[in-house]
Motif scaffolding. Structure first.
Motif, mmCIF file in Angstrom:
data_model
loop_
_atom_site.group_PDB
_atom_site.id
_atom_site.type_symbol
_atom_site.label_atom_id
_atom_site.label_comp_id
_atom_site.label_asym_id
_atom_site.label_seq_id
_atom_site.Cartn_x
_atom_site.Cartn_y
_atom_site.Cartn_z
ATOM 1 N N LEU A 77 1.833 -0.991 11.927
ATOM 2 C CA LEU A 77 2.520 -0.712 10.663
ATOM 3 C C LEU A 77 1.846 -1.446 9.510
ATOM 4 O O LEU A 77 1.658 -0.899 8.417
ATOM 5 C CB LEU A 77 3.989 -1.129 10.796
ATOM 6 N N MET A 78 1.462 -2.692 9.773
ATOM 7 C CA MET A 78 0.805 -3.535 8.755
ATOM 8 C C MET A 78 -0.453 -2.852 8.223
ATOM 9 O O MET A 78 -0.620 -2.665 7.008
ATOM 10 C CB MET A 78 0.463 -4.853 9.443
ATOM 11 N N TYR A 123 -3.678 1.001 14.734
ATOM 12 C CA TYR A 123 -2.622 1.808 14.117
ATOM 13 C C TYR A 123 -1.301 1.056 14.148
ATOM 14 O O TYR A 123 -0.303 1.541 14.659
ATOM 15 C CB TYR A 123 -2.517 3.157 14.825
ATOM 16 N N LEU A 162 -1.409 0.265 8.507
ATOM 17 C CA LEU A 162 -1.180 1.563 7.870
ATOM 18 C C LEU A 162 -0.637 1.396 6.456
ATOM 19 O O LEU A 162 -0.996 2.147 5.552
ATOM 20 C CB LEU A 162 -0.220 2.400 8.716
ATOM 21 N N SER A 163 0.225 0.360 6.245
ATOM 22 C CA SER A 163 0.730 0.169 4.881
ATOM 23 C C SER A 163 -0.389 -0.294 3.965
ATOM 24 O O SER A 163 -0.466 0.126 2.803
ATOM 25 C CB SER A 163 1.891 -0.816 4.872
ATOM 26 N N LEU A 164 -1.299 -1.126 4.503
ATOM 27 C CA LEU A 164 -2.465 -1.516 3.701
ATOM 28 C C LEU A 164 -3.282 -0.289 3.332
ATOM 29 O O LEU A 164 -3.789 -0.177 2.208
ATOM 30 C CB LEU A 164 -3.344 -2.489 4.491
ATOM 31 N N CYS A 165 -3.392 0.659 4.265
ATOM 32 C CA CYS A 165 -4.127 1.904 4.024
ATOM 33 C C CYS A 165 -3.526 2.649 2.847
ATOM 34 O O CYS A 165 -4.238 3.037 1.910
ATOM 35 C CB CYS A 165 -4.083 2.739 5.302
ATOM 36 N N VAL A 166 -2.185 2.798 2.857
ATOM 37 C CA VAL A 166 -1.532 3.543 1.775
ATOM 38 C C VAL A 166 -1.747 2.836 0.435
ATOM 39 O O VAL A 166 -2.080 3.463 -0.577
ATOM 40 C CB VAL A 166 -0.029 3.709 2.087
ATOM 41 N N VAL A 167 -1.617 1.501 0.450
ATOM 42 C CA VAL A 167 -1.778 0.745 -0.793
ATOM 43 C C VAL A 167 -3.182 0.926 -1.348
ATOM 44 O O VAL A 167 -3.382 1.185 -2.549
ATOM 45 C CB VAL A 167 -1.478 -0.750 -0.538
#
Lengths: 90, 115, 158
Positions: free
Chosen positions: C24-25, C22, C27-32
């Motif tokens: 930041l890197m 968990y 999680l941002s990949l998750c959103v993308v």
């Protein structure tokens, strides 16, 4: 108990292979392959617990999906072309 | 608490292995393709569920339990689709099942004898 | 819109459960990746009440409990007949009528028939389901129509 369950699943996989080799029709063989695949998913998750490495569960999940896709692929192929009995050339 | 968990886990694994073995015997023993399919259905539903529940009761961390639940749901959603596709392909390519006719004739006889 | 939200929640949960990291890197990949999947799915035009049956979610747990009870019972029967041998079998092929209105309901009914060992739905044309069963009793149990009624009630919850 984990090891006993693993051995039982291995025996079942051997039985499935025997049916796949014996199978009189093509569908028996596909059925045996499908059963072999689902048993592999169980075997991988059991082995993960036997070795104390629950990361194996990810592999088991991927294997369940691959198994499903492979069976559906073979059957789509059969819908498109049909498994006609092979004509003897000679 | 610990012992109860381990005993119930062992019990679930034992039942699951027995059901798996029965399904394996069934796939060798049953007479035709469609009846073999029912034997595979046993190993796909209850046997897999029992073994996965037994693994859940082994007490791993929560993320492993969630993954096991996910594998169980995937198996339960995938197996009817795959076996329906297989059965439909078989029946459309005109592989006819063995139908039990003995019982029907026996019933007809039993209808006939009293009259 | 309801279906898009439920799909994105499902994808988010799937990612979070499977990754286990968990930062930041990640999680941002998750959103993308969720945004990419949503775009593709909207272009394919498959987000509707069939792919995301949210209208069933209220009644579904009760039905799945009843279905698992049925699965356990029929498993016991099939295993008993595996060990009894081939003479105890009476394979039967019949056609049943599905009383559901929507395609979704018919598919749920056929899948439930296939999921319980001992009965397999072979073909579904219109509202007729061709069923192969291991025992004659299984067919009489299906013809009594309890599963049919329960699926119809599940479907009527829209």
């Amino acid at each position: 108990m984990l090891i006993a369950a693993t051995l039982a699943i291995l025996v079942v996989m051997i039985l499935a292979i025997i049916r796949g080799v014996l199978g009189p029709t093509l569908y028996d063989r596909i059925l045996a392959v499908n059963m072999f695949g689902t048993k592999t998913v169980l075997l991988i998750s059991l082995l993960g617990f036997v070795m104390g490495r629950p990361e194996f569960l990810d592999i088991a999940m991927v294997y369940a999906l691959i198994n499903f896709v492979s069976v559906i692929c073979i059957l789509r192929y059969s819908d498109a072309f049909g498994f006609k009995p092979q004509e003897k050339d000679s | 608490m610990e012992t109860i968990l381990s005993i119930s886990s062992a019990l679930c694994l034992l039942i699951g292995s027995f059901l798996c073995l029965s399904g394996g015997v069934g796939i060798l023993r049953f007479p035709d393709f469609y009846t073999r399919m029912h034997a595979v259905g046993v190993t796909d539903t209850l046997a897999a569920a029992m073994i996965l529940i037994g693994l859940m009761l082994q007490g791993p961390e929560w993320i492993a339990i969630l993954k096991l639940i996910m594998i169980l749901l995937m198996t339960l959603f995938i197996s009817p689709t795959a076996s329906h596709a297989l059965a439909q392909a078989a029946i459309r390519n005109s592989l006819w099942p063995l139908i039990d006719t003995q019982q029907e004739t026996a019933e007809e006889k039993s209808h006939r004898t009293p009259s | 819109m309801r279906h898009t939200i439920s799909l994105s929640i499902g994808l988010l949960l799937f990612w979070l459960l499977n990754s286990g990291h968990y930062t930041l890197m990640i999680l941002s990949l998750c959103v993308v990746s969720i945004v990419i999947v949503l775009t593709i799915v909207h272009k394919m035009d498959v987000v509707d009440h069939e792919a995301q049956p949210v209208h069933l979610s209220r009644k579904f747990p009760a039905y799945s409990l009843w279905l698992s009870k049925e699965i356990v019972l029929s498993n016991v029967t099939v295993v008993k007949h595996i060990w009894l041998g081939n003479e105890s079998l009476s394979p039967t092929l019949t056609t049943l009528k599905a009383s559901q209105i929507t395609d979704m309901g018919k598919v749920i009914y056929a899948s439930s028939i296939t999921l319980t060992p001992g009965t397999i739905a072979l073909d579904l044309v219109g509202d007729r389901i061709m069923v192969h069963s291991l025992l004659r009793d299984n067919i009489t149990a299906l013809e009594s129509g309890e599963m049919d009624r329960r699926v119809s009630r599940l479907e009527a919850q829209c």
